[in-house]
Design a protein around this motif. Structure first.
Motif, PDB file in Angstrom:
ATOM      1  N   VAL A 107       0.672  -0.553  -0.109  1.00 31.11           N
ATOM      2  CA  VAL A 107       0.207  -0.019  -0.201  1.00 31.11           C
ATOM      3  C   VAL A 107       0.938   1.206  -0.148  1.00 31.11           C
ATOM      4  O   VAL A 107       0.562   2.363  -0.826  1.00 31.11           O
ATOM      5  N   MET A 108       1.988   0.972   0.407  1.00 34.81           N
ATOM      6  CA  MET A 108       2.894   2.419   0.901  1.00 34.81           C
ATOM      7  C   MET A 108       3.799   2.400  -0.308  1.00 34.81           C
ATOM      8  O   MET A 108       4.316   3.821  -1.300  1.00 34.81           O
ATOM      9  N   VAL A 109       3.763   2.334  -1.398  1.00 34.90           N
ATOM     10  CA  VAL A 109       4.616   1.780  -2.803  1.00 34.90           C
ATOM     11  C   VAL A 109       4.121   3.364  -3.415  1.00 34.90           C
ATOM     12  O   VAL A 109       4.902   3.590  -3.901  1.00 34.90           O
ATOM     13  N   PRO A 110       2.992   3.309  -3.750  1.00 36.44           N
ATOM     14  CA  PRO A 110       2.755   4.539  -4.569  1.00 36.44           C
ATOM     15  C   PRO A 110       2.558   5.834  -4.192  1.00 36.44           C
ATOM     16  O   PRO A 110       2.985   7.389  -4.552  1.00 36.44           O
TER      17      PRO A 110
ATOM     18  N   LEU B  32       6.835   6.849  -4.109  1.00 37.48           N
ATOM     19  CA  LEU B  32       7.358   6.976  -5.721  1.00 37.48           C
ATOM     20  C   LEU B  32       7.543   8.135  -5.477  1.00 37.48           C
ATOM     21  O   LEU B  32       7.849   8.884  -5.849  1.00 37.48           O
ATOM     22  N   ARG B  33       5.811   8.943  -4.935  1.00 36.55           N
ATOM     23  CA  ARG B  33       5.591  10.488  -4.870  1.00 36.55           C
ATOM     24  C   ARG B  33       6.092  11.449  -3.847  1.00 36.55           C
ATOM     25  O   ARG B  33       5.660  12.611  -3.242  1.00 36.55           O
ATOM     26  N   ARG B  34       7.316  10.354  -2.250  1.00 40.73           N
ATOM     27  CA  ARG B  34       7.934  10.512  -1.894  1.00 40.73           C
ATOM     28  C   ARG B  34       7.204  11.893  -0.970  1.00 40.73           C
ATOM     29  O   ARG B  34       7.312  12.670  -0.206  1.00 40.73           O
TER      30      ARG B  34
ATOM     31  N   ALA C 110      -4.746   1.129  -4.283  1.00 43.26           N
ATOM     32  CA  ALA C 110      -5.649   1.987  -4.997  1.00 43.26           C
ATOM     33  C   ALA C 110      -6.221   3.104  -5.047  1.00 43.26           C
ATOM     34  O   ALA C 110      -5.602   3.859  -5.806  1.00 43.26           O
ATOM     35  N   PHE C 111      -6.283   3.045  -3.866  1.00 40.09           N
ATOM     36  CA  PHE C 111      -7.320   4.915  -2.934  1.00 40.09           C
ATOM     37  C   PHE C 111      -5.891   5.648  -2.069  1.00 40.09           C
ATOM     38  O   PHE C 111      -6.510   6.090  -1.975  1.00 40.09           O
TER      39      PHE C 111
END
Length: 228
Positions: A109-112, A115-117, A158-159
């Motif tokens: 869940v943390m990955v996205p 990626l946006r820091r 996804a959210f």
């Protein structure tokens, strides 16, 4: 593109070429989707549903025509620019979950967010897992989770970027009836709460009926486009 439309498809066709042969999967597709709406794309296997979803999300390029998402013409962007659009504006849910096997539920869940820091990503990921009823499974790996639990992790993921639009490709296709019902309930609840535009590709007519609009494909063309 009008302000209320988040997605606009204009004269879109997709043709694949192989060994000198051309296969047209989509032909002259036109529709727009307004912000905050829920839409199902249905049709038999081979009708072009998943191909259309990929074009809408900028995962692939149309052979002709244009795809505009959040007022940006995806066909005019390079791959890096389209990837940035997906990371900032789009959420995905897949039939086969697409979780990273070497990461725990909370790490997936943390990955996205990473990626946006973003900051406080662990805390935010745990909040999302709690919303889908999986806070007690946060440290489990995908292989330790049931299909329904894996799909709930993918819902939370996804959210995680608060997407403007969420694309779901057969989100209950690999789940039994009871589990499918729970996932559908969660999907629509989270979507309502977030005010996200939801586009679902599905064979499941009962799931499609829960949306406010159904676009039916057949043979790569739009056969019908009906509102609830």
């Amino acid at each position: 593109m009008s302000a209320e439309n988040i997605l606009e498809i204009q004269n879109v066709s997709k043709t694949y070429k192989s060994a000198g042969n051309a296969l047209t999967v989509l032909s002259n597709i036109n529709f727009s989707i307004s912000q905050g709406s829920t839409v199902a794309i249905t049709g038999p296997s081979g009708s072009g549903k998943t191909t259309l979803l990929g074009l809408c999300a900028g995962l692939d390029r149309a052979s002709s025509g244009s795809v505009s998402l959040t007022k940006l013409k995806l066909d005019q962007l390079n791959e890096d620019e389209r990837a940035a659009i997906r990371n900032n504006y789009i959420g995905f849910i897949f039939q086969n979950f697409q979780l990273m096997p070497t990461l725990t539920a909370v790490e997936n869940v943390m990955v996205p967010m990473e990626l946006r820091r973003e900051k406080n990503v662990t805390e935010r990921a745990m909040e999302l897992l709690n919303k889908v009823g999986l806070s007690d499974r946060a440290q489990h790996y995908p292989i330790q989770l049931s299909g329904g639990e894996q799909q709930r992790v993918s819902l939370a993921r996804a959210f995680s970027n608060k997407p403007a639009i969420l694309f779901a490709d057969e989100p209950t296709g690999n789940l039994d009836g009871e589990t499918s019902e729970k996932i559908e309930q969660l999907l629509f609840e989270l979507n309502r709460e977030a005010g996200t535009t939801l586009v679902i590709v599905t064979h499941d007519l009962e799931l499609a009926a829960r949306t406010s609009r159904i676009i039916k494909l057949k043979g790569g063309i739009i056969q019908s486009d009906t509102y609830a």
